[in-house]
Scaffold this motif. Structure first.
Motif, PDB file in Angstrom:
ATOM      1  N   VAL A 150      18.236  52.956  21.193  1.00 11.98           N
ATOM      2  CA  VAL A 150      19.375  53.730  20.678  1.00 11.98           C
ATOM      3  C   VAL A 150      20.060  54.487  21.810  1.00 11.98           C
ATOM      4  O   VAL A 150      21.296  54.543  21.891  1.00 11.98           O
ATOM      5  CB  VAL A 150      18.917  54.690  19.569  1.00 11.98           C
ATOM      6  N   MET A 151      19.267  55.078  22.706  1.00 11.75           N
ATOM      7  CA  MET A 151      19.837  55.795  23.848  1.00 11.75           C
ATOM      8  C   MET A 151      20.661  54.858  24.723  1.00 11.75           C
ATOM      9  O   MET A 151      21.766  55.207  25.163  1.00 11.75           O
ATOM     10  CB  MET A 151      18.705  56.421  24.670  1.00 11.75           C
ATOM     11  N   THR A 152      20.153  53.679  24.962  1.00 15.71           N
ATOM     12  CA  THR A 152      20.882  52.688  25.764  1.00 15.71           C
ATOM     13  C   THR A 152      22.183  52.277  25.079  1.00 15.71           C
ATOM     14  O   THR A 152      23.230  52.156  25.732  1.00 15.71           O
ATOM     15  CB  THR A 152      19.996  51.449  26.004  1.00 15.71           C
ATOM     16  N   VAL A 153      22.119  52.059  23.774  1.00 17.97           N
ATOM     17  CA  VAL A 153      23.309  51.680  23.014  1.00 17.97           C
ATOM     18  C   VAL A 153      24.377  52.760  23.116  1.00 17.97           C
ATOM     19  O   VAL A 153      25.565  52.468  23.326  1.00 17.97           O
ATOM     20  CB  VAL A 153      22.945  51.418  21.536  1.00 17.97           C
ATOM     21  N   ILE A 154      23.975  54.019  22.984  1.00 15.71           N
ATOM     22  CA  ILE A 154      24.931  55.134  23.041  1.00 15.71           C
ATOM     23  C   ILE A 154      25.629  55.172  24.397  1.00 15.71           C
ATOM     24  O   ILE A 154      26.841  55.408  24.481  1.00 15.71           O
ATOM     25  CB  ILE A 154      24.212  56.467  22.755  1.00 15.71           C
ATOM     26  N   ILE A 155      24.875  54.917  25.453  1.00 15.72           N
ATOM     27  CA  ILE A 155      25.454  54.994  26.800  1.00 15.72           C
ATOM     28  C   ILE A 155      26.466  53.883  27.056  1.00 15.72           C
ATOM     29  O   ILE A 155      27.505  54.110  27.685  1.00 15.72           O
ATOM     30  CB  ILE A 155      24.323  54.971  27.855  1.00 15.72           C
ATOM     31  N   ILE A 156      26.192  52.672  26.579  1.00  6.93           N
ATOM     32  CA  ILE A 156      27.092  51.542  26.896  1.00  6.93           C
ATOM     33  C   ILE A 156      28.133  51.309  25.809  1.00  6.93           C
ATOM     34  O   ILE A 156      29.029  50.482  25.994  1.00  6.93           O
ATOM     35  CB  ILE A 156      26.297  50.251  27.139  1.00  6.93           C
ATOM     36  N   TYR A 157      28.034  52.023  24.699  1.00  2.69           N
ATOM     37  CA  TYR A 157      28.941  51.800  23.573  1.00  2.69           C
ATOM     38  C   TYR A 157      30.403  52.006  23.972  1.00  2.69           C
ATOM     39  O   TYR A 157      31.272  51.190  23.653  1.00  2.69           O
ATOM     40  CB  TYR A 157      28.557  52.732  22.426  1.00  2.69           C
ATOM     41  N   PHE A 158      30.678  53.105  24.676  1.00  2.00           N
ATOM     42  CA  PHE A 158      32.064  53.434  25.015  1.00  2.00           C
ATOM     43  C   PHE A 158      32.701  52.423  25.970  1.00  2.00           C
ATOM     44  O   PHE A 158      33.813  51.951  25.694  1.00  2.00           O
ATOM     45  CB  PHE A 158      32.148  54.845  25.602  1.00  2.00           C
ATOM     46  N   PRO A 159      32.070  52.094  27.116  1.00  2.00           N
ATOM     47  CA  PRO A 159      32.740  51.129  28.011  1.00  2.00           C
ATOM     48  C   PRO A 159      32.979  49.765  27.379  1.00  2.00           C
ATOM     49  O   PRO A 159      34.004  49.133  27.643  1.00  2.00           O
ATOM     50  CB  PRO A 159      31.775  51.028  29.211  1.00  2.00           C
ATOM     51  N   ILE A 160      32.058  49.310  26.514  1.00  2.00           N
ATOM     52  CA  ILE A 160      32.248  48.021  25.856  1.00  2.00           C
ATOM     53  C   ILE A 160      33.404  48.098  24.867  1.00  2.00           C
ATOM     54  O   ILE A 160      34.305  47.247  24.863  1.00  2.00           O
ATOM     55  CB  ILE A 160      30.962  47.582  25.127  1.00  2.00           C
ATOM     56  N   THR A 161      33.397  49.115  24.020  1.00  2.00           N
ATOM     57  CA  THR A 161      34.448  49.260  23.014  1.00  2.00           C
ATOM     58  C   THR A 161      35.810  49.448  23.659  1.00  2.00           C
ATOM     59  O   THR A 161      36.792  48.795  23.280  1.00  2.00           O
ATOM     60  CB  THR A 161      34.147  50.460  22.092  1.00  2.00           C
ATOM     61  N   SER A 162      35.873  50.337  24.641  1.00  2.00           N
ATOM     62  CA  SER A 162      37.144  50.644  25.294  1.00  2.00           C
ATOM     63  C   SER A 162      37.711  49.427  26.007  1.00  2.00           C
ATOM     64  O   SER A 162      38.901  49.116  25.887  1.00  2.00           O
ATOM     65  CB  SER A 162      36.941  51.794  26.287  1.00  2.00           C
ATOM     66  N   ALA A 163      36.868  48.713  26.748  1.00  2.00           N
ATOM     67  CA  ALA A 163      37.343  47.541  27.497  1.00  2.00           C
ATOM     68  C   ALA A 163      37.824  46.443  26.561  1.00  2.00           C
ATOM     69  O   ALA A 163      38.885  45.843  26.779  1.00  2.00           O
ATOM     70  CB  ALA A 163      36.224  47.016  28.400  1.00  2.00           C
ATOM     71  N   CYS A 164      37.062  46.182  25.511  1.00  2.00           N
ATOM     72  CA  CYS A 164      37.445  45.125  24.571  1.00  2.00           C
ATOM     73  C   CYS A 164      38.709  45.508  23.809  1.00  2.00           C
ATOM     74  O   CYS A 164      39.610  44.676  23.627  1.00  2.00           O
ATOM     75  CB  CYS A 164      36.300  44.857  23.596  1.00  2.00           C
ATOM     76  N   ALA A 220      34.833  41.703  30.395  1.00  2.00           N
ATOM     77  CA  ALA A 220      33.895  41.412  31.478  1.00  2.00           C
ATOM     78  C   ALA A 220      33.751  42.604  32.421  1.00  2.00           C
ATOM     79  O   ALA A 220      32.646  42.933  32.867  1.00  2.00           O
ATOM     80  CB  ALA A 220      34.360  40.179  32.252  1.00  2.00           C
ATOM     81  N   SER A 221      34.866  43.264  32.714  1.00  2.00           N
ATOM     82  CA  SER A 221      34.816  44.451  33.571  1.00  2.00           C
ATOM     83  C   SER A 221      34.005  45.565  32.921  1.00  2.00           C
ATOM     84  O   SER A 221      33.191  46.225  33.563  1.00  2.00           O
ATOM     85  CB  SER A 221      36.237  44.937  33.884  1.00  2.00           C
ATOM     86  N   GLY A 222      34.254  45.775  31.616  1.00  2.00           N
ATOM     87  CA  GLY A 222      33.500  46.792  30.891  1.00  2.00           C
ATOM     88  C   GLY A 222      32.027  46.460  30.796  1.00  2.00           C
ATOM     89  O   GLY A 222      31.164  47.341  30.875  1.00  2.00           O
ATOM     90  N   LEU A 223      31.722  45.175  30.650  1.00  2.00           N
ATOM     91  CA  LEU A 223      30.341  44.741  30.528  1.00  2.00           C
ATOM     92  C   LEU A 223      29.581  44.973  31.830  1.00  2.00           C
ATOM     93  O   LEU A 223      28.408  45.381  31.821  1.00  2.00           O
ATOM     94  CB  LEU A 223      30.294  43.260  30.152  1.00  2.00           C
ATOM     95  N   LYS A 224      30.235  44.743  32.962  1.00  2.00           N
ATOM     96  CA  LYS A 224      29.568  44.958  34.243  1.00  2.00           C
ATOM     97  C   LYS A 224      29.281  46.439  34.485  1.00  2.00           C
ATOM     98  O   LYS A 224      28.275  46.789  35.102  1.00  2.00           O
ATOM     99  CB  LYS A 224      30.413  44.366  35.381  1.00  2.00           C
ATOM    100  N   ILE A 225      30.152  47.299  33.983  1.00  2.00           N
ATOM    101  CA  ILE A 225      29.871  48.733  34.052  1.00  2.00           C
ATOM    102  C   ILE A 225      28.702  49.073  33.135  1.00  2.00           C
ATOM    103  O   ILE A 225      27.796  49.837  33.504  1.00  2.00           O
ATOM    104  CB  ILE A 225      31.114  49.545  33.649  1.00  2.00           C
ATOM    105  N   ALA A 226      28.719  48.488  31.946  1.00  2.00           N
ATOM    106  CA  ALA A 226      27.682  48.784  30.948  1.00  2.00           C
ATOM    107  C   ALA A 226      26.292  48.402  31.431  1.00  2.00           C
ATOM    108  O   ALA A 226      25.332  49.159  31.249  1.00  2.00           O
ATOM    109  CB  ALA A 226      28.010  48.068  29.640  1.00  2.00           C
ATOM    110  N   VAL A 227      26.152  47.226  32.044  1.00  2.00           N
ATOM    111  CA  VAL A 227      24.810  46.783  32.462  1.00  2.00           C
ATOM    112  C   VAL A 227      24.280  47.620  33.624  1.00  2.00           C
ATOM    113  O   VAL A 227      23.061  47.686  33.833  1.00  2.00           O
ATOM    114  CB  VAL A 227      24.807  45.280  32.828  1.00  2.00           C
ATOM    115  N   CYS A 228      25.178  48.263  34.355  1.00  2.00           N
ATOM    116  CA  CYS A 228      24.734  49.137  35.453  1.00  2.00           C
ATOM    117  C   CYS A 228      24.190  50.465  34.938  1.00  2.00           C
ATOM    118  O   CYS A 228      23.282  51.044  35.536  1.00  2.00           O
ATOM    119  CB  CYS A 228      25.893  49.403  36.416  1.00  2.00           C
ATOM    120  N   ILE A 229      24.760  50.961  33.836  1.00  2.00           N
ATOM    121  CA  ILE A 229      24.331  52.264  33.322  1.00  2.00           C
ATOM    122  C   ILE A 229      23.320  52.144  32.189  1.00  2.00           C
ATOM    123  O   ILE A 229      22.714  53.141  31.797  1.00  2.00           O
ATOM    124  CB  ILE A 229      25.539  53.096  32.848  1.00  2.00           C
TER     125      ILE A 229
END
Length: 248
Positions: A120-134, A173-182
């Motif tokens: 859940v913590m991981t989902v919360i952290i990557i939720y915004f960059p994925i949603t925003s980028a898409c 793809a740009s958002g996903l690469k940010i997400a996998v880093c954080i």
């Protein structure tokens, strides 16, 4: 060969700098262990490190999968259900405004000490960059693409997946690469707050027992995991989205 050289050169430089700092400032072991001691821990504690690595990797992968699912779903909802935009957008902002350390104890309390709270913590952290980028990619679909979809009388659902979603892939793809880093940050913070397994847990307890070389070994593996996931994501985006020239 050239790619291998590009990896080895900065690695050797960093290791040399690391050793030089220890020699120049006469740093004790409990402040900064020598590279050889960390390497020995990687060998001697292989089974222990592998066990904790598997837990953290599972948390990261499941968190990324679920984060992408919820992020894409939210982006689609924002695009096609304008009435919920004014409610969902504040949630997106709040999810980034609240420090993850502040909610980590609550998540452990609600979801327990197992995998769930870390995922859940991981989902919360990557939720915004994925949603925003898409969402940005979906909104910025070229008008001529939409006109062509209208000419072929595609349904809204067909337009979404065959036109808009494909147009959003470079941004996604740009958002996903940010997400996998954080993403690893969420897993490790969750393990620090409450866990019995994982690299974050191992780092915390190694530090408490002054086993700094073991702590650095766990940190090294975490860095390798993050880099591996990032480069795999980068490779896949370049392979499956060849029209996104800015990714190359």
């Amino acid at each position: 060969m050239k790619k291998l050289f590009k990896i080895l050169l900065p690695t050797i430089f960093l290791l040399g700098l690391w050793q030089a700092l220890i020699i120049i400032f006469d740093l004790p072991h409990y402040m900064l262990p020598q590279p050889k001691d960390v390497f020995l821990q990687l060998i001697n504690q292989y089974d222990l490190l592998l066990e904790h690595t598997q837990t953290t990797l599972l948390e990261i992968i499941l968190g990324i999968i679920l984060g992408c699912f919820f992020g894409l779903s939210s982006a689609f909802a924002l695009l096609y259900f304008k009435k919920i935009e004014k409610y969902l957008l504040p949630i997106l902002v709040i999810s980034q405004a609240i420090p993850v350390f502040a909610i980590a104890p609550l998540l452990v309390l609600w979801f327990g000490y197992g995998l769930a709270s870390k995922i859940v913590m991981t989902v919360i952290i990557i939720y915004f960059p994925i949603t925003s980028a898409c969402y940005d990619g979906l909104k910025n679909t070229p008008k001529q693409w939409l006109d062509l979809a209208h000419t072929y009388k595609l349904t809204p659902l067909q337009t979404l997946f065959k036109v808009r979603f494909k147009a959003s892939l470079p941004s996604l793809a740009s958002g996903l690469k940010i997400a996998v880093c954080i993403a690893p940050i969420g897993a490790v913070i969750g393990e620090w707050v409450g866990s019995s397994k994982g690299l974050g847990y191992l780092m915390l307890h190694a530090n408490a027992r002054m086993q700094i070389d073991l702590m650095f070994s766990a940190l090294f593996i975490l860095i390798i995991l993050t880099l591996s996931i990032y480069f795999l994501t980068d490779y896949l985006t370049k392979k499956f989205i060849p029209w996104a020239s800015h990714l190359h």
